[in-house]
Design an enzyme around this catalytic site. Structure first.
Site, PDB file in Angstrom:
ATOM      1  CB  SER A 118      -0.863  -0.025   1.262  1.00  0.00           C
ATOM      2  OG  SER A 118      -1.312   1.269   1.578  1.00  0.00           O
ATOM      3  CB  SER A 119       0.304   4.684  -1.258  1.00  0.00           C
ATOM      4  OG  SER A 119      -0.963   4.899  -0.667  1.00  0.00           O
ATOM      5  CB  CYS A 120       0.054   3.561   4.281  1.00  0.00           C
ATOM      6  SG  CYS A 120       0.112   1.798   4.605  1.00  0.00           S
ATOM      7  CE1 TYR A 147      -3.006  -2.874   5.551  1.00  0.00           C
ATOM      8  CE2 TYR A 147      -2.356  -0.710   4.779  1.00  0.00           C
ATOM      9  CZ  TYR A 147      -2.953  -1.928   4.548  1.00  0.00           C
ATOM     10  OH  TYR A 147      -3.492  -2.184   3.316  1.00  0.00           O
ATOM     11  CE  LYS A 151      -0.723  -4.640   3.248  1.00  0.00           C
ATOM     12  NZ  LYS A 151      -1.122  -5.843   2.515  1.00  0.00           N
ATOM     13  CG  HIS A 190     -10.023   2.525   2.590  1.00  0.00           C
ATOM     14  ND1 HIS A 190     -10.119   1.164   2.396  1.00  0.00           N
ATOM     15  CD2 HIS A 190      -8.787   2.735   3.109  1.00  0.00           C
ATOM     16  CE1 HIS A 190      -8.988   0.588   2.768  1.00  0.00           C
ATOM     17  NE2 HIS A 190      -8.161   1.515   3.205  1.00  0.00           N
TER      18      HIS A 190
HETATM   19  N1  LIG Z   1      -8.608  -1.078  -0.369  1.00  0.00           N
HETATM   20  C1  LIG Z   1      -7.632  -0.234  -0.641  1.00  0.00           C
HETATM   21  O1  LIG Z   1      -7.846   0.979  -0.801  1.00  0.00           O
HETATM   22  C2  LIG Z   1      -6.224  -0.735  -0.767  1.00  0.00           C
HETATM   23  C3  LIG Z   1      -5.880  -2.070  -0.624  1.00  0.00           C
HETATM   24  N2  LIG Z   1      -4.557  -2.456  -0.763  1.00  0.00           N
HETATM   25  C4  LIG Z   1      -4.138  -3.849  -0.571  1.00  0.00           C
HETATM   26  O2  LIG Z   1      -4.864  -4.731  -1.399  1.00  0.00           O
HETATM   27  C5  LIG Z   1      -5.036  -5.986  -0.724  1.00  0.00           C
HETATM   28  C6  LIG Z   1      -6.499  -6.350  -0.693  1.00  0.00           C
HETATM   29  O3  LIG Z   1      -7.240  -5.324  -0.037  1.00  0.00           O
HETATM   30  P1  LIG Z   1      -8.839  -5.235  -0.161  1.00  0.00           P
HETATM   31  O4  LIG Z   1      -9.302  -6.082  -1.274  1.00  0.00           O
HETATM   32  O5  LIG Z   1      -9.174  -3.804  -0.120  1.00  0.00           O
HETATM   33  O6  LIG Z   1      -9.299  -5.880   1.219  1.00  0.00           O
HETATM   34  P2  LIG Z   1     -10.694  -6.570   1.577  1.00  0.00           P
HETATM   35  O7  LIG Z   1     -10.875  -6.369   3.037  1.00  0.00           O
HETATM   36  O8  LIG Z   1     -11.752  -6.126   0.645  1.00  0.00           O
HETATM   37  O9  LIG Z   1     -10.415  -8.106   1.289  1.00  0.00           O
HETATM   38  C7  LIG Z   1      -9.490  -8.816   2.056  1.00  0.00           C
HETATM   39  C8  LIG Z   1      -9.596 -10.284   1.738  1.00  0.00           C
HETATM   40  O10 LIG Z   1      -8.642 -10.959   2.578  1.00  0.00           O
HETATM   41  C9  LIG Z   1      -9.264 -12.124   3.079  1.00  0.00           C
HETATM   42  N3  LIG Z   1      -8.694 -12.415   4.392  1.00  0.00           N
HETATM   43  C10 LIG Z   1      -8.507 -11.561   5.423  1.00  0.00           C
HETATM   44  N4  LIG Z   1      -7.957 -12.223   6.461  1.00  0.00           N
HETATM   45  C11 LIG Z   1      -7.811 -13.515   6.067  1.00  0.00           C
HETATM   46  C12 LIG Z   1      -7.306 -14.688   6.691  1.00  0.00           C
HETATM   47  N5  LIG Z   1      -6.825 -14.661   7.948  1.00  0.00           N
HETATM   48  N6  LIG Z   1      -7.319 -15.823   5.990  1.00  0.00           N
HETATM   49  C13 LIG Z   1      -7.804 -15.873   4.742  1.00  0.00           C
HETATM   50  N7  LIG Z   1      -8.270 -14.801   4.077  1.00  0.00           N
HETATM   51  C14 LIG Z   1      -8.282 -13.642   4.745  1.00  0.00           C
HETATM   52  C15 LIG Z   1     -10.750 -11.837   3.170  1.00  0.00           C
HETATM   53  O11 LIG Z   1     -11.425 -13.061   3.031  1.00  0.00           O
HETATM   54  P3  LIG Z   1     -13.009 -13.287   3.242  1.00  0.00           P
HETATM   55  O12 LIG Z   1     -13.693 -12.442   2.209  1.00  0.00           O
HETATM   56  O13 LIG Z   1     -13.251 -14.720   3.029  1.00  0.00           O
HETATM   57  O14 LIG Z   1     -13.287 -12.795   4.630  1.00  0.00           O
HETATM   58  C16 LIG Z   1     -10.955 -10.897   1.984  1.00  0.00           C
HETATM   59  O15 LIG Z   1     -11.304 -11.617   0.836  1.00  0.00           O
HETATM   60  C17 LIG Z   1      -4.418  -5.833   0.660  1.00  0.00           C
HETATM   61  O16 LIG Z   1      -3.119  -6.347   0.660  1.00  0.00           O
HETATM   62  C18 LIG Z   1      -4.379  -4.329   0.845  1.00  0.00           C
HETATM   63  O17 LIG Z   1      -3.322  -3.961   1.686  1.00  0.00           O
HETATM   64  C19 LIG Z   1      -3.573  -1.553  -1.029  1.00  0.00           C
HETATM   65  C20 LIG Z   1      -3.870  -0.226  -1.187  1.00  0.00           C
HETATM   66  C21 LIG Z   1      -5.199   0.278  -1.061  1.00  0.00           C
HETATM   67  C1  LIG Z   2      -5.349   2.995   1.531  1.00  0.00           C
HETATM   68  C2  LIG Z   2      -4.875   3.574   2.831  1.00  0.00           C
HETATM   69  O1  LIG Z   2      -5.966   3.926   3.661  1.00  0.00           O
HETATM   70  C3  LIG Z   2      -5.668   4.427   4.960  1.00  0.00           C
HETATM   71  O2  LIG Z   2      -5.165   5.714   4.880  1.00  0.00           O
HETATM   72  P1  LIG Z   2      -5.983   6.962   4.403  1.00  0.00           P
HETATM   73  O3  LIG Z   2      -5.636   7.294   3.015  1.00  0.00           O
HETATM   74  O4  LIG Z   2      -5.777   8.048   5.395  1.00  0.00           O
HETATM   75  O5  LIG Z   2      -7.445   6.367   4.411  1.00  0.00           O
HETATM   76  P2  LIG Z   2      -8.970   6.774   4.517  1.00  0.00           P
HETATM   77  O6  LIG Z   2      -9.565   6.445   3.213  1.00  0.00           O
HETATM   78  O7  LIG Z   2      -9.568   6.116   5.707  1.00  0.00           O
HETATM   79  O8  LIG Z   2      -9.020   8.353   4.809  1.00  0.00           O
HETATM   80  C4  LIG Z   2      -8.617   9.307   3.867  1.00  0.00           C
HETATM   81  C5  LIG Z   2      -8.949  10.695   4.317  1.00  0.00           C
HETATM   82  O9  LIG Z   2     -10.370  10.856   4.235  1.00  0.00           O
HETATM   83  C6  LIG Z   2     -10.882  11.441   5.432  1.00  0.00           C
HETATM   84  N1  LIG Z   2     -12.284  11.067   5.615  1.00  0.00           N
HETATM   85  C7  LIG Z   2     -13.331  11.921   5.568  1.00  0.00           C
HETATM   86  N2  LIG Z   2     -14.461  11.289   5.833  1.00  0.00           N
HETATM   87  C8  LIG Z   2     -14.140   9.990   6.038  1.00  0.00           C
HETATM   88  C9  LIG Z   2     -14.922   8.850   6.349  1.00  0.00           C
HETATM   89  O10 LIG Z   2     -16.140   8.897   6.509  1.00  0.00           O
HETATM   90  N3  LIG Z   2     -14.244   7.674   6.451  1.00  0.00           N
HETATM   91  C10 LIG Z   2     -12.890   7.577   6.281  1.00  0.00           C
HETATM   92  N4  LIG Z   2     -12.294   6.366   6.376  1.00  0.00           N
HETATM   93  N5  LIG Z   2     -12.131   8.667   6.010  1.00  0.00           N
HETATM   94  C11 LIG Z   2     -12.757   9.848   5.888  1.00  0.00           C
HETATM   95  C12 LIG Z   2      -9.918  10.924   6.501  1.00  0.00           C
HETATM   96  O11 LIG Z   2      -9.990  11.703   7.680  1.00  0.00           O
HETATM   97  C13 LIG Z   2      -8.580  11.036   5.763  1.00  0.00           C
HETATM   98  O12 LIG Z   2      -8.106  12.365   5.815  1.00  0.00           O
HETATM   99  C14 LIG Z   2      -4.596   3.655   5.669  1.00  0.00           C
HETATM  100  O13 LIG Z   2      -4.947   3.642   7.027  1.00  0.00           O
HETATM  101  C15 LIG Z   2      -4.263   2.417   4.995  1.00  0.00           C
HETATM  102  O14 LIG Z   2      -5.317   1.497   5.072  1.00  0.00           O
HETATM  103  C16 LIG Z   2      -3.995   2.646   3.556  1.00  0.00           C
HETATM  104  O15 LIG Z   2      -3.069   2.104   3.010  1.00  0.00           O
END
Ligand SMILES: NC(=O)C1=CN([C@@H]2O[C@H](COP(=O)(O)OP(=O)(O)OC[C@H]3O[C@@H](n4cnc5c(N)ncnc54)[C@H](OP(=O)(O)O)[C@@H]3O)[C@@H](O)[C@H]2O)C=CC1
Ligand SMILES: C[C@H]1O[C@H](OP(=O)(O)OP(=O)(O)OC[C@H]2O[C@@H](n3cnc4c(=O)[nH]c(N)nc43)[C@H](O)[C@@H]2O)[C@@H](O)[C@@H](O)C1=O
Length: 322
Positions: A118-120, A147, A151, A190
């Site tokens: 992730s970009s974090c 986190y 990563k 998010h």
């Molecule tokens: N969402 C975003 O904005 C971003 C995501 N990423 C990365 O992309 C990847 C996927 O994220 P995303 O799709 O958003 O996450 P989701 O929460 O949507 O999906 C996560 C998946 O992981 C599975 N999982 C979690 N824990 C376990 C475990 N202990 N054993 C088996 N399976 C497990 C879940 O399975 P089940 O459905 O069966 O519960 C689910 O399918 C991650 O590595 C994340 O860091 C990176 C940047 C941004």
């Molecule tokens: C993908 C990235 O996502 C996470 O980082 P983040 O970018 O800070 O993620 P965010 O989407 O939760 O927030 C973005 C911004 O948005 C604002 N904001 C407003 N209103 C809501 C709101 O209602 N919900 C949330 N969540 N944020 C809100 C919030 O206060 C912040 O300023 C990492 O922890 C990590 O998981 C990671 O890698």
């Protein structure tokens, strides 16, 4: 230095591919993309079928299934509030999943693995746009450092196995993603899915206001998950280097601009109210994705079009079931 091995992934569409996390936002998009290219031998397990934090279960799975390729999209994932509230889960679960899956992939002869970070991972005040070389050059953003540490360890595990064993493990670092199968939890999601849900529910209830977290000034880069899935398949085919690769759209908006856009797409007509007790998180994290783009990948979905698609999916698949 970019090292490519173009073409090998697409040569056998019946190769067995384990997509870990296939029901999540990212995993489900990768499955759709692989199927659209004709890959026919995907191995998929839900969390309850295979808990990836349990090393013995992961090893038994690899012993019986012997996949040729692994795409690791299973992780403990959440937005700023979830990251800030459950630090132990975010560091421990992610370290366990990635260590187990990467090690078993290596020991059971997987040809190539792609790990998603992730970009974090980058320092809170990294130069913008952030190049891959900014990794480990400064302190992390406190709301998600647990986190981020997991990563960063994932990137380093992939690099270590490549260096010591000449094994083909690569890493992609996506920016903030959104799209079908997103998490719409009111607190733990998010920002983009959280706002789609909040604006929609306010529209339905005819509320006058919607609360948005923070100051509205942080900048974020968003990428539709179908573009990310395209990049993942592209990297499986074309990239086999030591460095992790950034995967972003190259375009950023303030949270205020995002909130106004979501409001417009959803059709909410009231006011925005900013809850400044909530954290802003990192002020800016635009990634420099030129390493990947110079290999030939580019994003195709604009934020506006992607938002329209995400809201349509929410209406048809989430709101309809509430
Ligand atoms: N969402 C975003 O904005 C971003 C995501 N990423 C990365 O992309 C990847 C996927 O994220 P995303 O799709 O958003 O996450 P989701 O929460 O949507 O999906 C996560 C998946 O992981 C599975 N999982 C979690 N824990 C376990 C475990 N202990 N054993 C088996 N399976 C497990 C879940 O399975 P089940 O459905 O069966 O519960 C689910 O399918 C991650 O590595 C994340 O860091 C990176 C940047 C941004
Ligand atoms: C993908 C990235 O996502 C996470 O980082 P983040 O970018 O800070 O993620 P965010 O989407 O939760 O927030 C973005 C911004 O948005 C604002 N904001 C407003 N209103 C809501 C709101 O209602 N919900 C949330 N969540 N944020 C809100 C919030 O206060 C912040 O300023 C990492 O922890 C990590 O998981 C990671 O890698």
């Amino acid at each position: 230095m970019v090292d490519t091995n173009a073409g090998s992934f697409f040569s056998d569409k019946s190769a067995k591919i384990f997509v870990a996390g296939h029901r999540g936002l990212v995993g489900s998009a990768i499955v759709r993309k692989l199927q659209s290219f004709g890959f026919s031998n995907l191995v998929l397990r839900t969390h309850s079928e295979l808990d990836l934090t349990v090393q013995s279960a992961v090893d038994a799975f690899f012993t019986s299934e012997k996949p040729k390729f692994v795409i690791l999209a299973a992780a403990k994932v959440g937005g700023i509030h979830a990251n800030n509230t459950y630090p132990a889960d975010f560091i421990a679960i992610n370290l366990q999943i990635q260590t187990n899956v990467i090690h078993s992939s290596f020991t059971h002869g997987v040809e190539k693995l792609l790990f998603l970070g992730s970009s974090c991972i980058y320092p809170k005040f990294a130069p913008q746009p952030i190049p891959e070389s900014a990794l480990l050059t400064g302190p992390l953003e406190p709301t998600n450092e647990w986190y981020a540490i997991a990563k960063i360890a994932g990137i380093k595990i992939c690099q270590a196995y490549r260096i010591q064993h000449n094994w083909n493990a690569i890493s992609g670092m996506p920016t903030n993603l959104y799209g079908p199968n997103d998490n719409f939890h009111p607190e733990n999601s998010h920002v983009l899915p959280a706002l789609i849900r909040r604006f929609h529910e306010a529209k339905v209830s005819k509320d006058k206001e919607v609360v948005v977290w923070g100051s509205g000034s942080p900048l974020r880069e968003f990428l539709h998950v179908d573009d990310l899935a395209d990049a993942v398949v592209f990297m499986m085919d074309k990239y086999s280097g030591l460095s992790h690769l950034n995967v972003g759209s190259g375009k950023e908006v303030t949270i205020k601009e995002l909130a106004e856009l979501v409001k417009e797409v959803v059709g909410f007509e009231g006011e925005l109210v900013w809850d400044k007790t909530k954290p802003d998180g990192t002020p800016r994290k635009l990634m420099d994705s030129s390493m990947l783009m110079e290999l030939g990948w580019e994003p195709k979905i604009s934020l506006k079009d992607g938002l329209v698609d995400a809201y349509k999916w929410y209406l048809e698949n989430y709101a309809a079931k509430q």
